[in-house]
Design an enzyme around this catalytic site. Structure first.
Site, PDB file in Angstrom:
ATOM      1  N   CYS A  73       0.839  -1.201   0.000  1.00  0.00           N
ATOM      2  CA  CYS A  73       0.000   0.000   0.000  1.00  0.00           C
ATOM      3  C   CYS A  73       0.871   1.246   0.000  1.00  0.00           C
ATOM      4  CB  CYS A  73      -0.914   0.013   1.216  1.00  0.00           C
ATOM      5  SG  CYS A  73      -2.393  -0.963   0.964  1.00  0.00           S
ATOM      6  N   CYS A 124      14.499   4.084  -3.473  1.00  0.00           N
ATOM      7  CA  CYS A 124      13.056   4.198  -3.719  1.00  0.00           C
ATOM      8  C   CYS A 124      12.423   4.818  -2.480  1.00  0.00           C
ATOM      9  CB  CYS A 124      12.454   2.836  -4.080  1.00  0.00           C
ATOM     10  SG  CYS A 124      12.548   1.633  -2.745  1.00  0.00           S
TER      11      CYS A 124
END
Ligand code: ZN
Length: 378
Positions: A186, A336
């Site tokens: 998520c 990231c």
């Protein structure tokens, strides 16, 4: 017997056909375990407490983070930094002081899973990862408890009730987990905050139906919700005769190592450290190695929110086709959001022959927390 206060509190249940005093008494005697006090666990816990479920267990090892508040309505701004189990207990006691809340501020593991779940009648699985989902399923099958399953991604959600004595279990559907790099979390994929509200509420509804014995539970059915279209669909689920845990000849007869089963990388071993670089190390090395190449593999919309100066942006999905843009000799650091996709990027680069590649541990989020607080967290 219900007190006058309880008669008033539950009056809308007491006058409801199929619940009544008998159903309310069943709710009061019920013991429900919520795995996770996050997006799904929040509405489920709130409604189950308000409904008068006598004992609610909550397993969660996290603390409340500001980024949780967009969907985890059990917690408030004043609870940031608190253990989610403590925050949950406070809120649930305020909603209904008759509910006994038992907290487990720990991760559910193969070592503690059976002991924790054994004392409850029903498990509501609000976990957000495959190791916990398989663990909850297997423990429920082994202990003969129903597992009220829910999951969400972006605008979509699904719900079912896995009760191996009456229907299929999660492994009847998915005997094996998907490869870990095909599974965006998520945090990476995003989720509309109201989606877990809908799915977690459905999980609470299914738990209440099981306790009271009313209606038709979602056993043998997978309910799919498409939030963009506002459409529900339903899939019939079959029990798998060869299911490794609920079939007649099970190969899973105790809880296994779910991290390994789901391909989640072990943490804390020496091998991982050599392929990662900490934010502090990266900060120092960038100062003395001008040729160090920092590659940001996040999606463009994430780079718009926050970026580290001087990083080259190549989204992970484009990386295999854009290798020629990366200098072959220098040192490379991939980064990231939280450090998972950058490890996949590192594997792609190493597989393509790049020799000196490390992944930024904790991603830009750790960089913001430890090095440069002017980089927004999200
Ligand atoms: Zn099964």
């Amino acid at each position: 017997m219900l007190s006058h206060e309880e008669l008033l509190r539950y009056s809308r249940h007491l006058t409801l056909p199929d619940v009544g005093l008998e159903g309310q008494t069943k709710l009061g005697a019920a013991r429900v375990l919520l795995v996770g006090a996050g997006g799904l666990g929040s509405p489920a816990a709130l409604y189950l407490a308000a409904a008068g479920v006598g004992t609610l267990g909550i397993v969660d090892s996290d603390v409340v983070d500001r980024s949780n508040l967009q969907r985890q309505i059990l917690h408030g701004t004043a609870s940031i930094g608190m253990a989610k189990t403590d925050s949950a207990r406070e809120r649930l006691h305020d909603i209904n002081p008759h509910v006994s809340v038992k907290v487990f501020p720990q991760r559910l593991t193969s070592a503690n899973g059976l002991a924790v779940i054994r004392d409850f009648d029903i498990v509501v699985d609000g976990s957000d990862n495959f190791p916990t989902r398989y663990l909850v399923n297997d423990a429920c099958v082994l202990l003969g408890k129903p597992d009220v399953y829910g999951s969400i991604f972006q605008f979509d959600g699904q719900v079912s009730v896995f009760d191996a004595s009456r229907g299929p279990c999660y492994r009847c559907l998915f005997a094996e987990p998907p490869p870990p790099d095909l599974v965006p979390s998520c945090a990476e994929g995003g989720v509309l905050g109201v989606l877990p509200g809908i799915i977690g509420s459905l999980q609470a509804l299914e738990a209440i139906k099981l306790i009271v014995g009313l209606g038709h539970p979602l056993i043998g059915r997978l309910l799919l919700f498409d939030g963009r279209r506002a459409q529900f669909r339903e899939l019939a689920l079959e029990k798998d005769r060869d299911c490794p845990v609920c079939g007649p000849n099970p190969t899973v007869t105790r809880l296994i190592d779910y991290e390994a089963f789901c391909g989640v990388r072990e943490t804390g071993n020496g091998k991982r450290e050599t392929v990662e670089i900490s934010p502090q190390e990266l900060y120092r090395e960038r100062g003395r190695k001008p040729n160090l190449v920092l590659i940001d593999v996040r999606e463009p919309r994430e780079v718009e929110i926050a970026h580290i100066g001087g990083a080259r942006h190549i989204p992970l999905r484009e990386l295999p086709s854009r290798l020629s843009e990366i200098p072959g000799h220098g040192e490379i650091v991939t980064m990231c959001h939280h450090g998972q996709r950058s490890q996949k990027a590192r594997e792609i680069l190493v597989g393509a022959g790049f020799s000196n590649v490390r992944s930024l541990a904790g991603g830009i989020d750790a960089w913001s927390r430890e090095i440069d607080s002017s980089v927004p967290r999200y």
